[in-house]
Design a protein around this motif. Structure first.
Motif, PDB file in Angstrom:
ATOM      1  N   PHE A   1      25.714  30.240  14.619  1.00  0.00           N
ATOM      2  CA  PHE A   1      25.187  31.439  15.284  1.00  0.00           C
ATOM      3  C   PHE A   1      25.633  31.467  16.747  1.00  0.00           C
ATOM      4  O   PHE A   1      26.115  32.493  17.246  1.00  0.00           O
ATOM      5  N   GLY A   2      25.468  30.333  17.437  1.00  0.00           N
ATOM      6  CA  GLY A   2      25.863  30.264  18.844  1.00  0.00           C
ATOM      7  C   GLY A   2      27.353  30.461  19.038  1.00  0.00           C
ATOM      8  O   GLY A   2      27.778  31.173  19.970  1.00  0.00           O
ATOM      9  N   PHE A   3      28.160  29.845  18.180  1.00  0.00           N
ATOM     10  CA  PHE A   3      29.615  29.976  18.300  1.00  0.00           C
ATOM     11  C   PHE A   3      30.060  31.427  18.136  1.00  0.00           C
ATOM     12  O   PHE A   3      30.920  31.917  18.868  1.00  0.00           O
TER      13      PHE A   3
ATOM     14  N   LEU B   1      15.823  34.380  11.823  1.00  0.00           N
ATOM     15  CA  LEU B   1      16.495  34.686  10.557  1.00  0.00           C
ATOM     16  C   LEU B   1      17.518  33.613  10.207  1.00  0.00           C
ATOM     17  O   LEU B   1      17.654  33.209   9.050  1.00  0.00           O
ATOM     18  N   THR B   2      18.246  33.138  11.229  1.00  0.00           N
ATOM     19  CA  THR B   2      19.312  32.165  11.014  1.00  0.00           C
ATOM     20  C   THR B   2      18.772  30.812  10.593  1.00  0.00           C
ATOM     21  O   THR B   2      19.404  30.097   9.816  1.00  0.00           O
ATOM     22  N   THR B   3      17.599  30.430  11.068  1.00  0.00           N
ATOM     23  CA  THR B   3      17.071  29.090  10.837  1.00  0.00           C
ATOM     24  C   THR B   3      16.078  29.042   9.684  1.00  0.00           C
ATOM     25  O   THR B   3      16.429  28.751   8.544  1.00  0.00           O
ATOM     26  N   VAL B   4      14.823  29.340   9.977  1.00  0.00           N
ATOM     27  CA  VAL B   4      13.752  29.142   8.995  1.00  0.00           C
ATOM     28  C   VAL B   4      13.860  30.106   7.813  1.00  0.00           C
ATOM     29  O   VAL B   4      13.746  29.704   6.652  1.00  0.00           O
ATOM     30  N   VAL B   5      14.067  31.397   8.103  1.00  0.00           N
ATOM     31  CA  VAL B   5      14.148  32.383   7.022  1.00  0.00           C
ATOM     32  C   VAL B   5      15.317  32.070   6.096  1.00  0.00           C
ATOM     33  O   VAL B   5      15.193  32.091   4.872  1.00  0.00           O
ATOM     34  N   ALA B   6      16.483  31.761   6.691  1.00  0.00           N
ATOM     35  CA  ALA B   6      17.664  31.446   5.885  1.00  0.00           C
ATOM     36  C   ALA B   6      17.432  30.217   5.015  1.00  0.00           C
ATOM     37  O   ALA B   6      17.876  30.165   3.860  1.00  0.00           O
ATOM     38  N   ALA B   7      16.725  29.209   5.554  1.00  0.00           N
ATOM     39  CA  ALA B   7      16.463  27.991   4.788  1.00  0.00           C
ATOM     40  C   ALA B   7      15.651  28.299   3.530  1.00  0.00           C
ATOM     41  O   ALA B   7      15.942  27.792   2.442  1.00  0.00           O
ATOM     42  N   ILE B   8      14.636  29.155   3.669  1.00  0.00           N
ATOM     43  CA  ILE B   8      13.782  29.485   2.524  1.00  0.00           C
ATOM     44  C   ILE B   8      14.521  30.383   1.539  1.00  0.00           C
ATOM     45  O   ILE B   8      14.418  30.215   0.320  1.00  0.00           O
ATOM     46  N   VAL B   9      15.281  31.347   2.061  1.00  0.00           N
ATOM     47  CA  VAL B   9      16.050  32.239   1.184  1.00  0.00           C
ATOM     48  C   VAL B   9      17.051  31.439   0.361  1.00  0.00           C
ATOM     49  O   VAL B   9      17.197  31.641  -0.856  1.00  0.00           O
TER      50      VAL B   9
ATOM     51  N   ILE C   1      26.781  33.504  10.181  1.00  0.00           N
ATOM     52  CA  ILE C   1      27.775  34.438  10.738  1.00  0.00           C
ATOM     53  C   ILE C   1      27.249  35.867  10.661  1.00  0.00           C
ATOM     54  O   ILE C   1      27.393  36.645  11.611  1.00  0.00           O
ATOM     55  N   GLY C   2      26.624  36.209   9.531  1.00  0.00           N
ATOM     56  CA  GLY C   2      26.076  37.553   9.379  1.00  0.00           C
ATOM     57  C   GLY C   2      24.997  37.862  10.406  1.00  0.00           C
ATOM     58  O   GLY C   2      24.971  38.947  10.998  1.00  0.00           O
ATOM     59  N   CYS C   3      24.095  36.904  10.643  1.00  0.00           N
ATOM     60  CA  CYS C   3      23.035  37.102  11.636  1.00  0.00           C
ATOM     61  C   CYS C   3      23.618  37.240  13.040  1.00  0.00           C
ATOM     62  O   CYS C   3      23.148  38.052  13.848  1.00  0.00           O
ATOM     63  N   ALA C   4      24.631  36.435  13.345  1.00  0.00           N
ATOM     64  CA  ALA C   4      25.250  36.496  14.667  1.00  0.00           C
ATOM     65  C   ALA C   4      25.969  37.827  14.889  1.00  0.00           C
ATOM     66  O   ALA C   4      25.875  38.434  15.965  1.00  0.00           O
ATOM     67  N   LEU C   5      26.691  38.297  13.874  1.00  0.00           N
ATOM     68  CA  LEU C   5      27.374  39.590  13.984  1.00  0.00           C
ATOM     69  C   LEU C   5      26.363  40.732  14.096  1.00  0.00           C
ATOM     70  O   LEU C   5      26.585  41.705  14.830  1.00  0.00           O
TER      71      LEU C   5
ATOM     72  N   GLY D   1      35.083  27.003  16.987  1.00  0.00           N
ATOM     73  CA  GLY D   1      33.982  26.070  16.785  1.00  0.00           C
ATOM     74  C   GLY D   1      33.433  26.129  15.371  1.00  0.00           C
ATOM     75  O   GLY D   1      33.023  25.115  14.806  1.00  0.00           O
ATOM     76  N   VAL D   2      33.409  27.321  14.778  1.00  0.00           N
ATOM     77  CA  VAL D   2      32.934  27.469  13.403  1.00  0.00           C
ATOM     78  C   VAL D   2      33.855  26.698  12.457  1.00  0.00           C
ATOM     79  O   VAL D   2      33.394  25.980  11.565  1.00  0.00           O
ATOM     80  N   GLY D   3      35.170  26.851  12.666  1.00  0.00           N
ATOM     81  CA  GLY D   3      36.129  26.128  11.832  1.00  0.00           C
ATOM     82  C   GLY D   3      36.004  24.622  11.999  1.00  0.00           C
ATOM     83  O   GLY D   3      36.072  23.869  11.024  1.00  0.00           O
ATOM     84  N   PHE D   4      35.800  24.186  13.245  1.00  0.00           N
ATOM     85  CA  PHE D   4      35.646  22.749  13.516  1.00  0.00           C
ATOM     86  C   PHE D   4      34.403  22.201  12.819  1.00  0.00           C
ATOM     87  O   PHE D   4      34.434  21.118  12.221  1.00  0.00           O
ATOM     88  N   LEU D   5      33.298  22.952  12.883  1.00  0.00           N
ATOM     89  CA  LEU D   5      32.054  22.508  12.262  1.00  0.00           C
ATOM     90  C   LEU D   5      32.200  22.419  10.752  1.00  0.00           C
ATOM     91  O   LEU D   5      31.727  21.470  10.117  1.00  0.00           O
TER      92      LEU D   5
END
Length: 237
Positions: A174-176, A133-141, A224-228, A184-188
């Motif tokens: 997602f990993g962070f 969901l975080t990678t391919v699906v999110a890219a298309i959405v 963030i939503g997928c990770a939560l 890490g999210v803020g740094f990115l």
């Protein structure tokens, strides 16, 4: 408890509809409708995925047939009725219809499921689903959502570079979040802002700045939503 059957059905759906369906197949189907061979290739891909993922599930053949037939019917309706509504709406209506069918099937058949080694490891399937969901699906959405804005770019860019940058970016976020490393999210986000600052300051087009900002916030928000979602469902397993 999270339904293992539902996770399997969702995993197979997003793999077949997003990762294993090239854009060339979609274009050919839209042009030739049911005469396109890729329509049947697409259905066959879903059948193969379900055959593997549902192996060991009681009455799995009945579930497989029901999912494949309903998927084909929904896709056929989209091909013939999709032109009558906006492409963005057609995309989301199609996905909602597919997901609704899967949820109904899982709710009805949940009592049929029995353990079968690692294929019934809900944690593993949940992790794979959320990464997909975080990678391919999110890219298309995101592509569907922001396609309404046309931004001209006279520069020469690497083919599909934006897509892969977005996928890697969301994987990091997602990993962070999964490991609770919000710094890490803020740094990115800061690092990306620095890299894009030069492009935006050189451009006098306000629309480009807004386009990049919308895309960035949408990308981070989805990740963030997928990770939560993963963390909350993981706690239920």
């Amino acid at each position: 408890m999270v339904s293992v059957l539902l996770l399997k059905l969702l995993f197979a759906h997003f793999l077949g509809d997003f990762l294993l369906q090239p854009t060339s197949w979609v274009v050919d189907k839209e042009g030739k409708k049911l005469r396109s061979k890729y329509f049947y290739y697409h259905i066959a891909v879903h059948a193969a995925l379900l055959l593997v993922l549902l192996w060991g599930t009681a009455h799995y053949f009945s579930i497989l047939c029901l999912v494949v037939v309903t998927h084909g019917l929904i896709d056929a309706l989209k091909l013939y009725l999709g032109k009558k509504i906006a492409s963005t709406w057609a995309f989301f209506i199609d996905q909602i219809a597919h997901l609704s069918v899967l949820v109904f099937i899982a709710a009805y058949c949940e009592s049929w499921v029995w353990n079968f080694e690692w294929l019934n490891d809900a944690s593993l399937i949940l992790f794979g689903l959320c990464v997909l969901l975080t990678t391919v699906v999110a890219a298309i959405v995101m592509k569907v959502l922001i396609s309404t804005w046309k931004i001209e770019d006279d520069g020469v860019a690497l083919k599909n570079a934006g897509k892969y940058i977005g996928i890697l970016e969301r994987l990091f976020v997602f990993g962070f979040v999964v490991i609770n490393f919000w710094t890490g999210v803020g740094f990115l986000l800061a690092a990306k802002s620095i890299f894009r600052f030069g492009d935006l300051t050189r451009s006098k087009d306000r629309r480009l700045t807004e386009y990049v900002l919308i895309g960035t916030l949408m990308s981070f928000g989805i990740a963030i939503g997928c990770a939560l979602l993963y963390r909350s469902l993981q706690a239920c397993l």
